[in-house]
Design a protein around this motif. Structure first.
Motif, short mmCIF file in Angstrom:
data_model
loop_
_atom_site.label_atom_id
_atom_site.label_comp_id
_atom_site.label_asym_id
_atom_site.label_seq_id
_atom_site.Cartn_x
_atom_site.Cartn_y
_atom_site.Cartn_z
N ASP A 37 53.51 43.75 75.71
CA ASP A 37 52.56 44.87 75.77
C ASP A 37 51.74 44.78 77.05
N ALA A 38 52.39 45.03 78.18
CA ALA A 38 51.73 44.91 79.48
C ALA A 38 50.80 46.10 79.70
N PRO A 39 49.64 45.88 80.30
CA PRO A 39 48.69 46.97 80.54
C PRO A 39 49.25 47.99 81.54
N GLN A 40 48.76 49.21 81.46
CA GLN A 40 49.24 50.27 82.33
C GLN A 40 48.89 50.02 83.79
N SER A 41 47.69 49.50 84.04
CA SER A 41 47.24 49.30 85.42
C SER A 41 46.57 47.94 85.57
N ILE A 42 46.37 47.53 86.81
CA ILE A 42 45.72 46.25 87.08
C ILE A 42 44.21 46.44 87.17
N VAL A 43 43.48 45.35 86.99
CA VAL A 43 42.02 45.38 87.12
C VAL A 43 41.65 45.02 88.56
N ARG A 44 40.56 45.63 89.03
CA ARG A 44 40.10 45.37 90.39
C ARG A 44 38.61 45.09 90.46
N ARG A 45 37.93 45.03 89.33
CA ARG A 45 36.49 44.81 89.33
C ARG A 45 36.09 44.12 88.04
N ASN A 46 34.98 43.40 88.10
CA ASN A 46 34.49 42.72 86.90
C ASN A 46 34.27 43.69 85.76
N GLY A 47 33.85 44.91 86.11
CA GLY A 47 33.59 45.90 85.08
C GLY A 47 34.83 46.31 84.31
N ASP A 48 36.02 46.00 84.83
CA ASP A 48 37.26 46.31 84.12
C ASP A 48 37.67 45.22 83.15
N LEU A 49 36.99 44.07 83.20
CA LEU A 49 37.37 42.94 82.34
C LEU A 49 36.80 43.14 80.94
N PRO A 50 37.60 42.88 79.91
CA PRO A 50 37.09 42.98 78.54
C PRO A 50 35.97 41.97 78.30
N PRO A 51 34.97 42.35 77.51
CA PRO A 51 33.89 41.39 77.21
C PRO A 51 34.40 40.20 76.42
N VAL A 52 33.74 39.07 76.62
CA VAL A 52 34.04 37.86 75.85
C VAL A 52 32.70 37.37 75.30
N PRO A 53 32.28 37.84 74.13
CA PRO A 53 30.99 37.45 73.56
C PRO A 53 30.84 35.93 73.48
N GLY A 54 29.74 35.43 74.00
CA GLY A 54 29.52 33.98 73.99
C GLY A 54 30.11 33.29 75.19
N GLY A 55 30.83 34.02 76.02
CA GLY A 55 31.40 33.44 77.23
C GLY A 55 32.81 32.91 77.03
N ILE A 56 33.45 32.59 78.14
CA ILE A 56 34.82 32.08 78.14
C ILE A 56 34.80 30.58 77.91
N ARG A 57 35.60 30.12 76.96
CA ARG A 57 35.61 28.71 76.60
C ARG A 57 37.01 28.12 76.72
N ASP A 58 37.07 26.82 76.99
CA ASP A 58 38.37 26.17 77.10
C ASP A 58 38.89 25.80 75.73
N GLY A 59 40.03 25.09 75.70
CA GLY A 59 40.66 24.75 74.43
C GLY A 59 39.82 23.85 73.55
N GLU A 60 38.83 23.16 74.13
CA GLU A 60 37.96 22.29 73.36
C GLU A 60 36.64 22.98 73.00
N GLY A 61 36.53 24.26 73.35
CA GLY A 61 35.33 25.02 73.01
C GLY A 61 34.22 24.91 74.04
N LYS A 62 34.46 24.25 75.16
CA LYS A 62 33.45 24.10 76.20
C LYS A 62 33.34 25.39 77.01
N LEU A 63 32.12 25.82 77.25
CA LEU A 63 31.88 27.03 78.04
C LEU A 63 32.30 26.79 79.48
N VAL A 64 33.22 27.63 80.00
CA VAL A 64 33.71 27.45 81.37
C VAL A 64 33.39 28.66 82.25
N ALA A 65 32.99 29.77 81.65
CA ALA A 65 32.64 30.96 82.43
C ALA A 65 31.82 31.90 81.54
#
Length: 275
Positions: A37-65
């Motif tokens: 299920d590939a997206p129709q178009s590519i993203v070019r700005r932060n505003g195009d990125l889906p939200p990640v409530p609580g931030g982006i975390r690694d496999g161990e649950g550590k906040l990385v972004a």
């Protein structure tokens, strides 16, 4: 509508965006034929990125972004893009990969650089550029080894796109070391922010030397007027070019399907090769 995201940011110059969009359309359709299920178009700005409530975390649950919604919406933070859990497909650089990104993503494949001087298959090199008339112009060595004009660049001002760039500084650092030198061969070093900015800095006399990857140099020949006043005086050795990546959480069957799709496009321009 796909909840996944894709980006091809590394050579996405404003003048080449139609070409980049066409590249993605070819990839997207190939992926969809494999059931992704590939997206129709590519993203070019932060505003195009889906939200990640609580931030982006690694496999161990550590906040990385942080949550992308906290980033400047009209900019694009490459590192946050690369670590986004919804990332289906993107380009990165082996510099960030070596500095820790590899823990958060999977490599899907490698592009081919056969179309560019300084490239061969999945390998690419960087052109060392200086202003016209400051040194003899040289072609890329057939054997792919580094060609460093040490006497010419000694005590000159060096500019590079970013500290984590393989093509802009890391490759040259390693080639200098192999030649018994280091970055102290330059009288000064400055960070330009991008390969195009480095070319402009050299052309305008704000710096004397820059290392520009061969595909970016080809783009500059087409679109950057400042490139007309600089010349290639040397080359770094050939190394693996920019890898295609996906999120660490992308299912194995999807990674396998994307690799098969890339292999299926191998005979079509732009050539894609499985890594």
């Amino acid at each position: 509508m796909s909840e996944l995201i894709a980006a091809l940011p590394m050579y996405d110059w404003p003048e080449a965006r139609d070409e980049v969009d066409a590249q993605w359309a070819s990839l997207r359709d190939a992926f969809r034929r494999k059931g992704i299920d590939a997206p129709q178009s590519i993203v070019r700005r932060n505003g195009d990125l889906p939200p990640v409530p609580g931030g982006i975390r690694d496999g161990e649950g550590k906040l990385v972004a942080p949550n992308p919604t906290t980033l400047p919406p009209d900019e694009l933070d490459f590192h946050k893009l690369w670590m986004h859990p919804a990332l289906l497909f993107a380009q990165t650089c082996w510099g960030p990969m070596e500095l820790g990104l590899s823990r958060h993503v999977q490599v899907v494949g490698q592009p081919s650089y056969d179309a560019y001087e300084g490239g061969q298959g999945e390998l690419y090199s960087s052109a060392l550029v200086m202003r016209s008339g400051e040194g003899p112009e040289v072609r890329s060595p057939a054997d792919g080894k580094a060609l460093l004009p040490l006497d010419l660049i000694r005590d000159r001002r060096f500019t590079f796109n970013s500290l984590d760039s393989m093509s802009g500084i890391i490759a040259l650092t390693r080639d200098l070391k192999a030649a018994g030198e280091n970055l102290n061969i330059f009288s000064s070093r400055s960070e330009s922010g991008g390969h195009r900015d480095s070319i402009v800095a050299v052309a305008e006399g704000k710096a004397d030397v820059a290392a520009i990857d061969c595909e970016s140099w080809a783009l500059a020949q087409r679109f950057e007027p400042a490139a007309k006043t600089v010349r290639i005086v040397g080359w770094t050795g050939r190394r693996k070019g920019l890898p295609f990546i996906t999120a660490r959480t992308t299912p194995e069957k999807n990674v396998r399907a994307m690799r098969e799709a890339l292999a299926g496009l191998a005979e079509q321009p732009p050539i894609q090769r499985v890594g």
